[in-house]
Scaffold this active site. Structure first.
Site, PDB file in Angstrom:
ATOM      1  N   ASN A 209      35.977  32.576  33.904  1.00 41.37           N
ATOM      2  CA  ASN A 209      35.235  33.514  34.742  1.00 41.37           C
ATOM      3  C   ASN A 209      35.566  34.938  34.306  1.00 41.37           C
ATOM      4  O   ASN A 209      36.338  35.138  33.367  1.00 41.37           O
ATOM      5  CB  ASN A 209      35.563  33.277  36.226  1.00 41.37           C
ATOM      6  CG  ASN A 209      37.042  33.448  36.493  1.00 41.37           C
ATOM      7  OD1 ASN A 209      37.594  34.538  36.344  1.00 41.37           O
ATOM      8  ND2 ASN A 209      37.722  32.371  36.861  1.00 41.37           N
ATOM      9  N   ASP A 278      37.448  26.288  40.523  1.00 45.71           N
ATOM     10  CA  ASP A 278      37.492  25.232  41.544  1.00 45.71           C
ATOM     11  C   ASP A 278      37.308  23.847  40.920  1.00 45.71           C
ATOM     12  O   ASP A 278      37.692  22.849  41.510  1.00 45.71           O
ATOM     13  CB  ASP A 278      36.387  25.477  42.586  1.00 45.71           C
ATOM     14  CG  ASP A 278      36.681  26.714  43.422  1.00 45.71           C
ATOM     15  OD1 ASP A 278      37.873  26.995  43.652  1.00 45.71           O
ATOM     16  OD2 ASP A 278      35.728  27.415  43.828  1.00 45.71           O
ATOM     17  N   LYS A 288      34.795  18.437  18.980  1.00 44.84           N
ATOM     18  CA  LYS A 288      33.762  19.404  19.332  1.00 44.84           C
ATOM     19  C   LYS A 288      32.445  18.668  19.605  1.00 44.84           C
ATOM     20  O   LYS A 288      32.039  17.801  18.814  1.00 44.84           O
ATOM     21  CB  LYS A 288      33.592  20.395  18.166  1.00 44.84           C
ATOM     22  CG  LYS A 288      32.637  21.504  18.501  1.00 44.84           C
ATOM     23  CD  LYS A 288      32.477  22.461  17.328  1.00 44.84           C
ATOM     24  CE  LYS A 288      31.375  23.448  17.666  1.00 44.84           C
ATOM     25  NZ  LYS A 288      30.838  24.103  16.484  1.00 44.84           N
ATOM     26  N   PRO A 306      43.208  21.538  42.229  1.00 46.93           N
ATOM     27  CA  PRO A 306      43.978  21.808  43.449  1.00 46.93           C
ATOM     28  C   PRO A 306      43.736  23.238  43.922  1.00 46.93           C
ATOM     29  O   PRO A 306      43.596  24.144  43.095  1.00 46.93           O
ATOM     30  CB  PRO A 306      45.441  21.624  43.006  1.00 46.93           C
ATOM     31  CG  PRO A 306      45.425  21.702  41.519  1.00 46.93           C
ATOM     32  CD  PRO A 306      44.057  21.296  41.056  1.00 46.93           C
ATOM     33  N   ASP A 307      43.709  23.431  45.233  1.00 41.25           N
ATOM     34  CA  ASP A 307      43.634  24.786  45.801  1.00 41.25           C
ATOM     35  C   ASP A 307      45.080  25.248  45.976  1.00 41.25           C
ATOM     36  O   ASP A 307      45.776  24.861  46.919  1.00 41.25           O
ATOM     37  CB  ASP A 307      42.891  24.756  47.140  1.00 41.25           C
ATOM     38  CG  ASP A 307      42.679  26.153  47.709  1.00 41.25           C
ATOM     39  OD1 ASP A 307      43.518  27.039  47.453  1.00 41.25           O
ATOM     40  OD2 ASP A 307      41.682  26.356  48.409  1.00 41.25           O
ATOM     41  N   ILE A 308      45.531  26.065  45.047  1.00 39.22           N
ATOM     42  CA  ILE A 308      46.960  26.408  44.963  1.00 39.22           C
ATOM     43  C   ILE A 308      47.412  27.143  46.225  1.00 39.22           C
ATOM     44  O   ILE A 308      48.425  26.814  46.831  1.00 39.22           O
ATOM     45  CB  ILE A 308      47.232  27.284  43.707  1.00 39.22           C
ATOM     46  CG1 ILE A 308      46.695  26.596  42.457  1.00 39.22           C
ATOM     47  CG2 ILE A 308      48.723  27.577  43.570  1.00 39.22           C
ATOM     48  CD1 ILE A 308      46.623  27.492  41.225  1.00 39.22           C
ATOM     49  N   LYS A 338      37.773  32.430  55.564  1.00 39.06           N
ATOM     50  CA  LYS A 338      38.594  31.942  54.442  1.00 39.06           C
ATOM     51  C   LYS A 338      40.085  32.091  54.749  1.00 39.06           C
ATOM     52  O   LYS A 338      40.895  31.226  54.417  1.00 39.06           O
ATOM     53  CB  LYS A 338      38.228  32.699  53.162  1.00 39.06           C
ATOM     54  CG  LYS A 338      38.747  32.057  51.897  1.00 39.06           C
ATOM     55  CD  LYS A 338      38.178  32.701  50.647  1.00 39.06           C
ATOM     56  CE  LYS A 338      36.807  32.146  50.295  1.00 39.06           C
ATOM     57  NZ  LYS A 338      36.309  32.661  49.021  1.00 39.06           N
TER      58      LYS A 338
HETATM   59  N1  CTP Z   1      42.781  29.955  45.070  1.00 40.60           N
HETATM   60  C1  CTP Z   1      43.768  29.140  44.614  1.00 40.60           C
HETATM   61  N2  CTP Z   1      43.437  27.945  44.044  1.00 40.60           N
HETATM   62  C2  CTP Z   1      42.154  27.572  43.904  1.00 40.60           C
HETATM   63  C3  CTP Z   1      41.133  28.416  44.369  1.00 40.60           C
HETATM   64  C4  CTP Z   1      41.474  29.616  44.933  1.00 40.60           C
HETATM   65  O1  CTP Z   1      44.947  29.486  44.723  1.00 40.60           O
HETATM   66  N3  CTP Z   1      41.875  26.402  43.340  1.00 40.60           N
HETATM   67  C5  CTP Z   1      43.144  31.239  45.712  1.00 40.60           C
HETATM   68  C6  CTP Z   1      42.738  32.456  44.953  1.00 40.60           C
HETATM   69  O2  CTP Z   1      43.775  32.889  44.056  1.00 40.60           O
HETATM   70  C7  CTP Z   1      42.489  33.472  46.054  1.00 40.60           C
HETATM   71  C8  CTP Z   1      41.999  32.616  47.196  1.00 40.60           C
HETATM   72  O3  CTP Z   1      42.458  31.293  46.933  1.00 40.60           O
HETATM   73  O4  CTP Z   1      43.690  34.074  46.501  1.00 40.60           O
HETATM   74  C9  CTP Z   1      40.525  32.583  47.423  1.00 40.60           C
HETATM   75  O5  CTP Z   1      39.856  32.265  46.248  1.00 40.60           O
HETATM   76  P1  CTP Z   1      38.305  31.946  46.270  1.00 40.60           P
HETATM   77  O6  CTP Z   1      37.873  31.494  44.916  1.00 40.60           O
HETATM   78  O7  CTP Z   1      37.555  33.080  46.900  1.00 40.60           O
HETATM   79  O8  CTP Z   1      38.335  30.748  47.314  1.00 40.60           O
HETATM   80  P2  CTP Z   1      37.705  29.372  47.319  1.00 40.60           P
HETATM   81  O9  CTP Z   1      38.606  28.523  48.151  1.00 40.60           O
HETATM   82  O10 CTP Z   1      37.449  28.902  45.942  1.00 40.60           O
HETATM   83  O11 CTP Z   1      36.383  29.631  48.111  1.00 40.60           O
HETATM   84  P3  CTP Z   1      34.853  29.591  47.659  1.00 40.60           P
HETATM   85  O12 CTP Z   1      34.310  28.411  48.327  1.00 40.60           O
HETATM   86  O13 CTP Z   1      34.295  30.875  48.183  1.00 40.60           O
HETATM   87  O14 CTP Z   1      34.834  29.499  46.164  1.00 40.60           O
END
Ligand code: CTP
Length: 398
Positions: A209, A278, A288, A306-308, A338
């Site tokens: 990104n 995500d 390739k 994983p959502d860290i 959020k």
């Molecule tokens: N974050 C994280 N791990 C992920 C996704 C997000 O730690 N897999 C953290 C980001 O570093 C940031 C916060 O969560 O501090 C929000 O990130 P964002 O991408 O806006 O959140 P998402 O949960 O991905 O929400 P959205 O559905 O809007 O993408």
């Protein structure tokens, strides 16, 4: 303008590193400081007072008998007006003079008569630096609460290699800025994620990104300046590591998550600035992916990363967690929602397209009391503001 309203005396002693002091003067004035240059006789052999005067915009002093000071007390007046004296470069000889309290020229007299802090950036041949006399003197500088910046190690003007190079001007500037910052997070262990992640599709392509990492690196620098021990887990970015920060480079969200989890038990404050992917491709091709000649686009299946931040914030004993959120619309609504979903006490929200890659940012803080918009400011100033906001909340929590 990190050094706005700071008045600095910049002393130069004899050494080839004097050429770097020209750039240092420029950096200090650009950061808002007024710089009064004082040079020893030896320093004028390496760079002229005319150059230093042009860069500092003020007359340069080289002698304690300078008649331009109406009371002829340059050695007192110059130091009384200063917030700090910085001597860069500081020669082995001048270090010895400081240690013994000699006062036989303007700069050494200023140093011994000072009422403000003294910072020195040594510069000398590596053998001179290693000499037991210099090392003994160095220990005495520390004991006398004189702040020693550097030196660096590397190739030297004399052709030798080793410790003794003066720090680069940018590093000296950074150390001076750090010196003036209040130590709001002294002793705190801060873990920060920054930058984008990169999810491979095949050996040469991947998903990423537009995050530059600038905000996360600015937060790491501000946290280090405020006295914290800082560890930065960085996705792919060419940014330089801020001084004093330990950095782990990762590529994927899973690697970032593993690196965070390995450190989290030793963390007081977790700041998730990274733009984490995500999703990742389920099966990464080992080769390739080639065009197949039939215009049929390859298909991928994705699995969720994983959502860290969420994982950390839901630990039984989480550190103080701060999230960032880049939204494309309805910041107020999404920000608070959020924050609650991620279970964090503080979330920093912005409208993503206005932040990515730029040097400044406009954010809104979301916490249990509501939403607080902050004015647009450069990312370094914003990072310092955020550190102050975090420190204040920690004090309330303690
Ligand atoms: N974050 C994280 N791990 C992920 C996704 C997000 O730690 N897999 C953290 C980001 O570093 C940031 C916060 O969560 O501090 C929000 O990130 P964002 O991408 O806006 O959140 P998402 O949960 O991905 O929400 P959205 O559905 O809007 O993408």
């Amino acid at each position: 303008m990190d050094l706005l309203n700071k008045h600095l005396v910049l002393g130069l002693t004899g050494g080839i590193a004097c050429y770097k002091s020209a750039q240092l003067t420029r950096l200090l004035t650009q950061a808002g400081a007024t710089v009064q240059v004082v040079m020893t006789d030896a320093a004028t052999q390496f760079i002229t007072p005319v150059t230093m005067q042009a860069l500092s915009g003020r007359p340069v002093y080289t002698s304690q008998w300078d008649a331009r000071m109406s009371n002829n007390m340059a050695h007192i007046d110059l130091s009384r007006a200063a917030d700090a004296i910085i001597i860069a470069p500081t020669s082995a000889d001048f270090i010895a003079k400081l240690v013994h309290g000699l006062a036989d020229d303007l700069l050494s007299t200023l140093a011994i008569g000072r009422t403000c802090p003294l910072l020195v950036a040594p510069a000398m041949n590596q053998q001179m630096w290693q000499n037991p006399a210099t090392q003994r003197n160095l220990a005495q500088l520390h004991a006398d609460k004189i702040l020693v910046l550097g030196p660096d190690a590397g190739s030297q003007a004399c052709g030798e290699t080793g410790a003794g190079r003066m720090l680069e001007p940018t590093a000296i500037l950074d150390a001076i800025m750090a010196f003036f910052q209040p130590k709001l997070l002294a002793g705190k262990r801060v873990l920060i994620t920054a930058g984008p992640t990169y999810e491979p599709i095949d050996p040469v392509r991947g998903l990423t990104n537009r995050s530059s990492g600038k905000m996360g690196f600015a937060v790491a620098r501000a946290a280090a300046h405020s006295g914290a021990q800082v560890r930065l887990i960085a996705g792919p970015t060419p940014l330089a590591t801020p001084a004093g920060v330990i950095r782990d480079d990762v590529q994927t969200a899973q690697q970032m998550c593993d690196a965070v989890m390995a450190e989290i038990a030793e963390t007081d404050i977790f700041i998730a600035v990274a733009a984490v992917s995500d999703w990742r491709v389920d099966q990464v091709s080992m080769e390739k992916i080639k065009k197949n000649g039939e215009a049929i686009a390859p298909r991928f299946t994705f699995v969720e990363n994983p959502d860290i931040l969420r994982l950390v914030a839901h630990l039984p004993k989480p550190p103080f967690c701060v999230g960032f959120a880049a939204e494309s619309e309805e910041l107020e609504k999404h920000g608070q929602e959020k924050r609650l979903r991620k279970n964090v006490p503080l979330l920093v929200g912005n409208l993503g397209p206005k932040a990515f890659g730029y040097d400044d940012n406009e954010v809104t803080l979301f916490d249990a009391t509501g939403a607080t918009p902050l004015p647009r400011m450069d990312k370094q100033a914003l990072a310092r503001t955020l550190i102050a906001e975090i420190a204040q909340r920690l004090t309330v929590k303690d």
